[in-house]
Design a protein around this motif. Structure first.
Motif, PDB file in Angstrom:
ATOM      1  N   PRO A   7       3.181  -3.288   4.188  1.00 27.02           N
ATOM      2  CA  PRO A   7       3.745  -2.686   5.630  1.00 27.02           C
ATOM      3  C   PRO A   7       4.484  -1.581   5.093  1.00 27.02           C
ATOM      4  CG  PRO A   7       5.025  -4.785   4.910  1.00 27.02           C
ATOM      5  CD  PRO A   7       4.078  -4.656   3.555  1.00 27.02           C
ATOM      6  N   PHE A   8       4.575  -1.064   4.298  1.00 24.17           N
ATOM      7  CA  PHE A   8       5.282   0.403   4.008  1.00 24.17           C
ATOM      8  C   PHE A   8       4.404   1.429   3.709  1.00 24.17           C
ATOM      9  CE2 PHE A   8       7.803  -3.251   2.238  1.00 24.17           C
ATOM     10  CZ  PHE A   8       8.576  -3.367   3.517  1.00 24.17           C
ATOM     11  N   PHE A   9       3.008   1.324   3.650  1.00 24.90           N
ATOM     12  CA  PHE A   9       2.083   2.496   3.089  1.00 24.90           C
ATOM     13  C   PHE A   9       2.431   2.779   1.811  1.00 24.90           C
ATOM     14  CE2 PHE A   9       2.166   2.570   7.845  1.00 24.90           C
ATOM     15  CZ  PHE A   9       0.927   2.360   8.026  1.00 24.90           C
ATOM     16  N   CYS A  10       3.051   1.823   1.097  1.00 22.63           N
ATOM     17  CA  CYS A  10       3.684   2.144  -0.214  1.00 22.63           C
ATOM     18  C   CYS A  10       2.449   1.962  -1.282  1.00 22.63           C
ATOM     19  CB  CYS A  10       4.749   1.155  -0.660  1.00 22.63           C
ATOM     20  SG  CYS A  10       5.184   1.463  -2.309  1.00 22.63           S
ATOM     21  N   PRO A  11       2.359   2.971  -2.166  1.00 26.61           N
ATOM     22  CA  PRO A  11       1.034   3.050  -3.257  1.00 26.61           C
ATOM     23  C   PRO A  11       1.376   2.271  -4.390  1.00 26.61           C
ATOM     24  CG  PRO A  11       1.948   5.250  -3.102  1.00 26.61           C
ATOM     25  CD  PRO A  11       2.977   4.543  -2.162  1.00 26.61           C
ATOM     26  N   ASP A  12       2.721   1.855  -4.477  1.00 28.61           N
ATOM     27  CA  ASP A  12       3.344   1.235  -5.670  1.00 28.61           C
ATOM     28  C   ASP A  12       3.739  -0.213  -5.269  1.00 28.61           C
ATOM     29  OD1 ASP A  12       5.045   0.389  -7.488  1.00 28.61           O
ATOM     30  OD2 ASP A  12       6.350   2.115  -7.861  1.00 28.61           O
ATOM     31  N   ALA A  13       2.821  -1.096  -5.850  1.00 22.14           N
ATOM     32  CA  ALA A  13       2.898  -2.696  -5.566  1.00 22.14           C
ATOM     33  C   ALA A  13       4.340  -2.961  -5.791  1.00 22.14           C
ATOM     34  CB  ALA A  13       1.958  -3.349  -5.854  1.00 22.14           C
ATOM     35  N   ALA A  32      -3.844   4.122  -4.603  1.00 24.97           N
ATOM     36  CA  ALA A  32      -4.358   4.527  -3.427  1.00 24.97           C
ATOM     37  C   ALA A  32      -4.387   3.284  -2.439  1.00 24.97           C
ATOM     38  CB  ALA A  32      -5.208   5.495  -3.085  1.00 24.97           C
ATOM     39  N   GLU A  33      -5.061   2.414  -2.908  1.00 26.78           N
ATOM     40  CA  GLU A  33      -5.772   1.177  -2.294  1.00 26.78           C
ATOM     41  C   GLU A  33      -4.364   0.482  -1.751  1.00 26.78           C
ATOM     42  OE1 GLU A  33      -8.931   0.033  -1.341  1.00 26.78           O
ATOM     43  OE2 GLU A  33      -9.322   2.080  -2.241  1.00 26.78           O
ATOM     44  N   GLN A  34      -3.420   0.179  -2.547  1.00 27.72           N
ATOM     45  CA  GLN A  34      -2.053  -0.375  -1.925  1.00 27.72           C
ATOM     46  C   GLN A  34      -1.496   0.036  -0.743  1.00 27.72           C
ATOM     47  OE1 GLN A  34      -0.075  -2.820  -3.164  1.00 27.72           O
ATOM     48  NE2 GLN A  34      -1.813  -3.418  -4.228  1.00 27.72           N
ATOM     49  N   THR A  35      -1.849   1.326  -0.332  1.00 26.92           N
ATOM     50  CA  THR A  35      -1.091   2.150   0.883  1.00 26.92           C
ATOM     51  C   THR A  35      -1.767   1.227   2.219  1.00 26.92           C
ATOM     52  OG1 THR A  35      -3.008   3.662   1.153  1.00 26.92           O
ATOM     53  CG2 THR A  35      -1.008   4.430  -0.136  1.00 26.92           C
ATOM     54  N   ARG A  36      -2.529   0.642   2.001  1.00 22.76           N
ATOM     55  CA  ARG A  36      -3.246  -0.130   3.308  1.00 22.76           C
ATOM     56  C   ARG A  36      -2.852  -1.651   3.170  1.00 22.76           C
ATOM     57  NH1 ARG A  36      -2.337   4.144   4.475  1.00 22.76           N
ATOM     58  NH2 ARG A  36      -3.616   5.609   5.756  1.00 22.76           N
ATOM     59  N   SER A  37      -2.013  -2.164   1.897  1.00 23.24           N
ATOM     60  CA  SER A  37      -2.140  -3.587   1.663  1.00 23.24           C
ATOM     61  C   SER A  37      -0.701  -4.000   1.667  1.00 23.24           C
ATOM     62  CB  SER A  37      -2.418  -3.770   0.119  1.00 23.24           C
ATOM     63  OG  SER A  37      -3.846  -3.245   0.035  1.00 23.24           O
ATOM     64  N   ILE A  95      -8.649  11.879   3.957  1.00 28.85           N
ATOM     65  CA  ILE A  95      -6.999  12.198   3.875  1.00 28.85           C
ATOM     66  C   ILE A  95      -6.194  10.638   3.966  1.00 28.85           C
ATOM     67  CG2 ILE A  95      -5.166  12.614   5.605  1.00 28.85           C
ATOM     68  CD1 ILE A  95      -7.234  14.522   7.272  1.00 28.85           C
ATOM     69  N   THR A  96      -5.226  10.960   2.696  1.00 35.49           N
ATOM     70  CA  THR A  96      -4.544   9.758   2.457  1.00 35.49           C
ATOM     71  C   THR A  96      -3.056  10.196   2.364  1.00 35.49           C
ATOM     72  OG1 THR A  96      -6.357   9.114   0.844  1.00 35.49           O
ATOM     73  CG2 THR A  96      -4.277   7.857   0.656  1.00 35.49           C
ATOM     74  N   GLY A  97      -2.310   9.255   3.177  1.00 37.60           N
ATOM     75  CA  GLY A  97      -0.896   9.503   3.281  1.00 37.60           C
ATOM     76  C   GLY A  97      -0.188   8.195   2.560  1.00 37.60           C
ATOM     77  N   TRP A  98       1.024   8.456   2.195  1.00 41.04           N
ATOM     78  CA  TRP A  98       1.792   7.288   1.714  1.00 41.04           C
ATOM     79  C   TRP A  98       3.330   7.574   1.749  1.00 41.04           C
ATOM     80  CZ3 TRP A  98      -1.040  10.456  -1.172  1.00 41.04           C
ATOM     81  CH2 TRP A  98      -0.587  11.286  -2.282  1.00 41.04           C
ATOM     82  N   THR A  99       3.977   6.390   1.779  1.00 37.76           N
ATOM     83  CA  THR A  99       5.596   6.545   1.649  1.00 37.76           C
ATOM     84  C   THR A  99       5.854   6.885   0.116  1.00 37.76           C
ATOM     85  OG1 THR A  99       5.497   4.807   3.146  1.00 37.76           O
ATOM     86  CG2 THR A  99       7.639   5.544   2.377  1.00 37.76           C
ATOM     87  N   GLU A 100       6.685   7.811   0.036  1.00 34.26           N
ATOM     88  CA  GLU A 100       6.912   8.237  -1.410  1.00 34.26           C
ATOM     89  C   GLU A 100       8.448   7.766  -1.703  1.00 34.26           C
ATOM     90  OE1 GLU A 100       5.647  12.022  -3.266  1.00 34.26           O
ATOM     91  OE2 GLU A 100       7.908  12.390  -2.754  1.00 34.26           O
ATOM     92  N   ALA A 101       9.144   7.618  -0.754  1.00 30.44           N
ATOM     93  CA  ALA A 101      10.414   7.082  -0.888  1.00 30.44           C
ATOM     94  C   ALA A 101      11.145   6.437   0.319  1.00 30.44           C
ATOM     95  CB  ALA A 101      11.602   8.172  -1.395  1.00 30.44           C
ATOM     96  N   ILE A 102      11.807   5.435   0.363  1.00 30.82           N
ATOM     97  CA  ILE A 102      12.651   5.140   1.530  1.00 30.82           C
ATOM     98  C   ILE A 102      14.283   5.179   1.126  1.00 30.82           C
ATOM     99  CG2 ILE A 102      11.129   3.802   2.560  1.00 30.82           C
ATOM    100  CD1 ILE A 102      12.572   1.196   1.746  1.00 30.82           C
TER     101      ILE A 102
END
Lengths: 358, 358, 358, 358
Positions: C176-182, C169-174, C150-157
């Motif tokens: 503070p926004f769980f954002c997959p787009d660096a 997907a790795e970015q989502t843990r890197s 299971i992988t979740g991410w922020t798609e928009a704020i």
């Protein structure tokens, strides 16, 4: 409230009144691929149906079941199975008496107290006709647990008990009383005849055993097998008591007397020294036969006039003349069997939900 | 499966093992605005708690309850009420024997059969310590039904019954047996002493009455009051039978003998001629006292060595030396009362869901 | 009503308020034999916990979880698992303002309207702190479905969406926004800083994907996978919308555009031409990734004074000064993941209840 | 699993297949004393029924409902209400193609994957014909909440949206599209005609509003009104998204933009500045109109041949020739309304279970 569904994963919902056009049940959660047709269900309804001999109510119902959904090409599809039984012998009669006054022991008063009014024709929803629906559902439940064999019998009518020395399971399908003691069955003919002629009624005790239940079924703590069975049995009309295994007799024993000792048996099985527990420990099946015993009170409908009140609270007397079972517990046997099957099917499925297919 | 929630709208979920750090319960669906603090709950726990006299297990637990949620400014908020009781007297001992071999009548074997392994310390989840959680929940349930008064008592220990001619409800809180018959209570001291010294145990019968239940509670058909009570009682450890009203005795009666006649009473109330039914008809309360009777089997833990098998299926004998109740049914009284309260609170709320506040 | 349990066979019940002594969850129905310790749960709580950076609320909670039951010798026993998290940073402050007046968009008014009063400290039961309990439960659910990732991410704020061309997907843990787009993550730092400084707040869209779900999970009709997921997501604080697969975008397509064609794939698998459906058809999983998208409204707590009324109904203005998340959707990512895990674990067990272990 | 019951205290259970003899629903928990006959239900079924104009499927069904239980002397008795609708236009045709190959987007493949086989005639249980049963149940639910007025409408078909400037609720019953914008309705005739002629299909968005819901309904946390509505809507065939209030649009807003300010209104009511929240806060109704929006994907049944596989996994193409709705969302309007009514009736009863009749 109205709560007409029973079960946790293998669930059924019944509907219908004694004198409505039909009654029925929706069975949900049944595994797919099970061969099912009306022929699998009808024999169980026939065993329960009224009017078959002079010892039960003279209402004559064909109790023909019709499958309306959930079966395709002769097999269950895994979707809800709807069963319907049409009422055909709702004798048109004058209900003015029962509409106005409460029959003590009946649900007449309590339905009025709860709902404000009631369908008084033949007892409406509180009629034991509802049990036809669960007998039909129980026939499906049996197909879900082919490893289990369920046998119920009448243990006593009024003060007249069977002699377990004469116990013969075959007999239970050979006499109108589901009585496993041929001698007792013959004696009961006279007892019931006399009861019927006197316009009286009798209570009964029904026992039911399930063989083949593997160790491990039951859902501690609030769905223990004992609890589920007790709940199931106590939903049947006229029931006032339920026991698992020795029941109240166990309360009079010492720990030594009540011990179901264990020894290594054949084929890796366990040889139990006794089955006081009725096949459960900690609410989970032990692998021994699951045994329950159910008390049915005498039919409240009697010819003797009894004191009661009208809907308006005035004193009167009532005398129940209509068709009724002199001993409603007798026809309870197929119903108790059905509830046993329904509980076990549910617990089997619930068990494998948590445990997988071990 | 594991099923640790009971109730339909007033629901509770218990958790905890005999020798874990704590046990507890979450009560959900409680109406808001009810005054609640630990002081409302503690007395009921104190009545149940072990180690208070020489007639119960010598495990000493303070059974101090702590409210962790659902209360603000001294009143329930309508959100879930979490209660926790820490275990303090989990005596460290050698469990090697019970870990290896099954105590007959205990859940040892069935938990293994179901789950593959078990927490064997003090019976783990199958321990009667779990009932502390429901006694705590039951104390809250009582606050939901202030119109109802619940009284339980021991009717018999082993073959030694009370004499109802001596019945005095006050007595039930004056002796260590919840015994309403002062004379019987004195005799029971010797009975229990002898049982404990012999390393034996006894079964018991517990009765419980709820006064003040209005007519109309109960949810036909699959949540009849009889069925809910039977289910509730049969979730208690060591219970093997349950009756509503006359129970099995009713099965031996005729319709005339069993009739609860009705007459106009005072203040528009109904004067019933008897209460064979135990306060229900058609699964709905009649307004009479609701009466149930519960059979507890003798504690399976006895000093006498009994035949059993090891986890590996080999023959052995087991002798239960630890602390235990010589008659577990006695401490069942506060538990039966709690379950009565929990069922009635649930049915009260369920009733007004469908019916409104009439 | 208060309804704090979710799930059908794998069930959990949460309890606790924002400023009470603790909060927790009881997980029931978990299969036995699963290795479980606090270490399996804590990382998920750490991902959710507040105060870790300047972009979330400054309330600092250790959110240390403690297992109180259901685990023995490091493995689940099949009995209820009780988890507790103590509250440690309930800052004592003056609640007089929020106690008197309703914050628009908050549950202040509706809790009062429903329950008559409320625990106003930090939002009481309506606080998003409750989600810590489900994140803990979700960690256990993941262990029940090891076949699923299971992988979740922020798609928009707010109006600031990620660019799926940059998806990693790795970015989502890197960040503070769980954002997959660096790249987006860097831009969001400024967005959130500005929002926080302005005392304002932003909504967010969160997506979550589950890979490895086999074809066949889901319970038509009233527990379709889509329905269960929608229900689960919409219990999370501040959620106002949920989509499965293309969701609302699918409503604008033609049948040809929306077709998920099928072709024979490798190893007997099916090669789908697309996954517009988000991994379900007829409410049952197809074997494709299960994809959901959840809309979080902006935090209602803002510094800008807004018109509102007091408990007595008088006009006033309110300005929320306390600690809060400028974009509560961000910390919703671990919660959405948890709910995905909880639904799938329940459906897996429900599936095998009916179907056995196929 | 198969799960065909919805609701917590006001519950319904549907059954039946597209080409079986009948379909139906059992409604349980309905308050007694409500005037009910087929005439109260039929108009809602008529609004949903197919074959009424050239814009929907040409299957012609009378969809005549029959009440089989739960009503006496024209009023509900409080016992289960069984409704049955016979199927009359199950056109006998050759199902060999759909029996062998899977229609992408349909439940064909997933039912096979789950249950091992399926009733392929007209989609069997997965057919949208099942929604007739809930529309019937919904008609009863409306009678339970007379204080509430429910109105649904089509907001868009494919990319063609209504203009809210033209909104006229009356219009929704004056054109075949439940379209509140008369101008859009005229344009849609051409759109649907073209779609049908092309053998294509279109998605749709349906909105539904409930006025008159008092503040306080909803059961935090796991039966929040938002969650119950989302669950309900996502059980409808072809739905892929649901919003409450502004839904996904709210995710793009700031806290200031999204604020539903409160001011003292007339007659002690509250004057809200907006209804971004769609009538809920914290999962509980605010007293404002409850607003939901549902996304329907385009009908998967299209004339264009699409790649698929056979039951045996071999590549093939399929072309769906039978009768079908070019835009299944249109007939979704009465179904969305029914689900709104069913959720609200359940929540009303659940609310008064906990709170009494305030």
């Amino acid at each position: 409230m109205s709560w007409n569904t029973f079960g946790r994963v293998f669930r059924f919902t019944t509907w219908g009144e004694s004198h409505g056009p039909a009654l029925g049940v929706v069975v949900d959660g049944c595994p797919p691929g099970i061969a099912l047709s009306e022929e699998h269900i009808q024999p169980f309804l026939d065993a329960r149906k009224p009017g078959q001999n002079r010892f039960t109510t003279q209402r004559r119902e064909a109790d023909e079941v019709r499958i309306l959904s959930g079966v395709f090409d002769g097999r269950t599809t895994g979707t809800p199975i709807s069963l319907m039984i049409e009422n055909t012998d709702q004798r048109s009669k004058d209900y003015s008496e029962v509409a106005k006054a409460y029959r003590p022991g009946h649900a007449d008063y309590t339905y009025d107290a709860k709902y404000g009014f009631r369908d008084y024709r033949g007892g409406g929803r509180s009629s034991a006709r509802e049990t036809a629906a669960r007998v039909a559902a129980g026939a499906i439940a049996r197909l879900v647990i082919p490893e289990v064999t369920i046998t119920g019998w009448t243990e006593a009518i009024g003060p007249h008990s069977i002699d377990y020395a004469n116990f013969d399971a075959e007999q239970t399908r050979s006499n109108p009383f589901f009585c496993p003691d041929a001698e007792a069955a013959r004696a009961w003919e006279g007892v019931i005849d006399a009861t019927r002629k006197a316009g009286s009624s009798l209570g009964a005790t029904v026992a039911c055993e399930a063989r083949g239940v593997p160790a491990g079924w039951g859902a501690p703590i609030y769905a223990k097998l004992d609890s589920e069975l007790a709940a199931a049995m106590m939903t049947i009309n006229a029931t006032k008591g339920v026991e698992i295994g020795d029941g109240f007799a166990a309360a009079r024993l010492s720990g030594e007397e009540n011990a179901d000792t264990m020894q290594p048996g054949e084929n890796g099985e366990i040889a139990f020294g006794a089955n006081h527990s009725g096949g459960t420990a900690g609410g989970i099946s032990t692998g021994q036969p699951v045994l329950t015993r159910v008390a049915f009170k005498p039919t409240s409908s009697i010819l003797t006039p009894v004191d009661t009140i009208t809907k308006e609270g005035e004193a009167t007397q009532i005398q129940t003349k209509g068709r009724h079972d002199p001993c409603v517990g007798i026809r309870g046997v197929p119903v108790v069997e059905a509830m046993m099957a329904l509980v076990l099917a549910d617990q089997k499925l619930l068990h494998r939900a948590q445990m997988g297919e071990r």
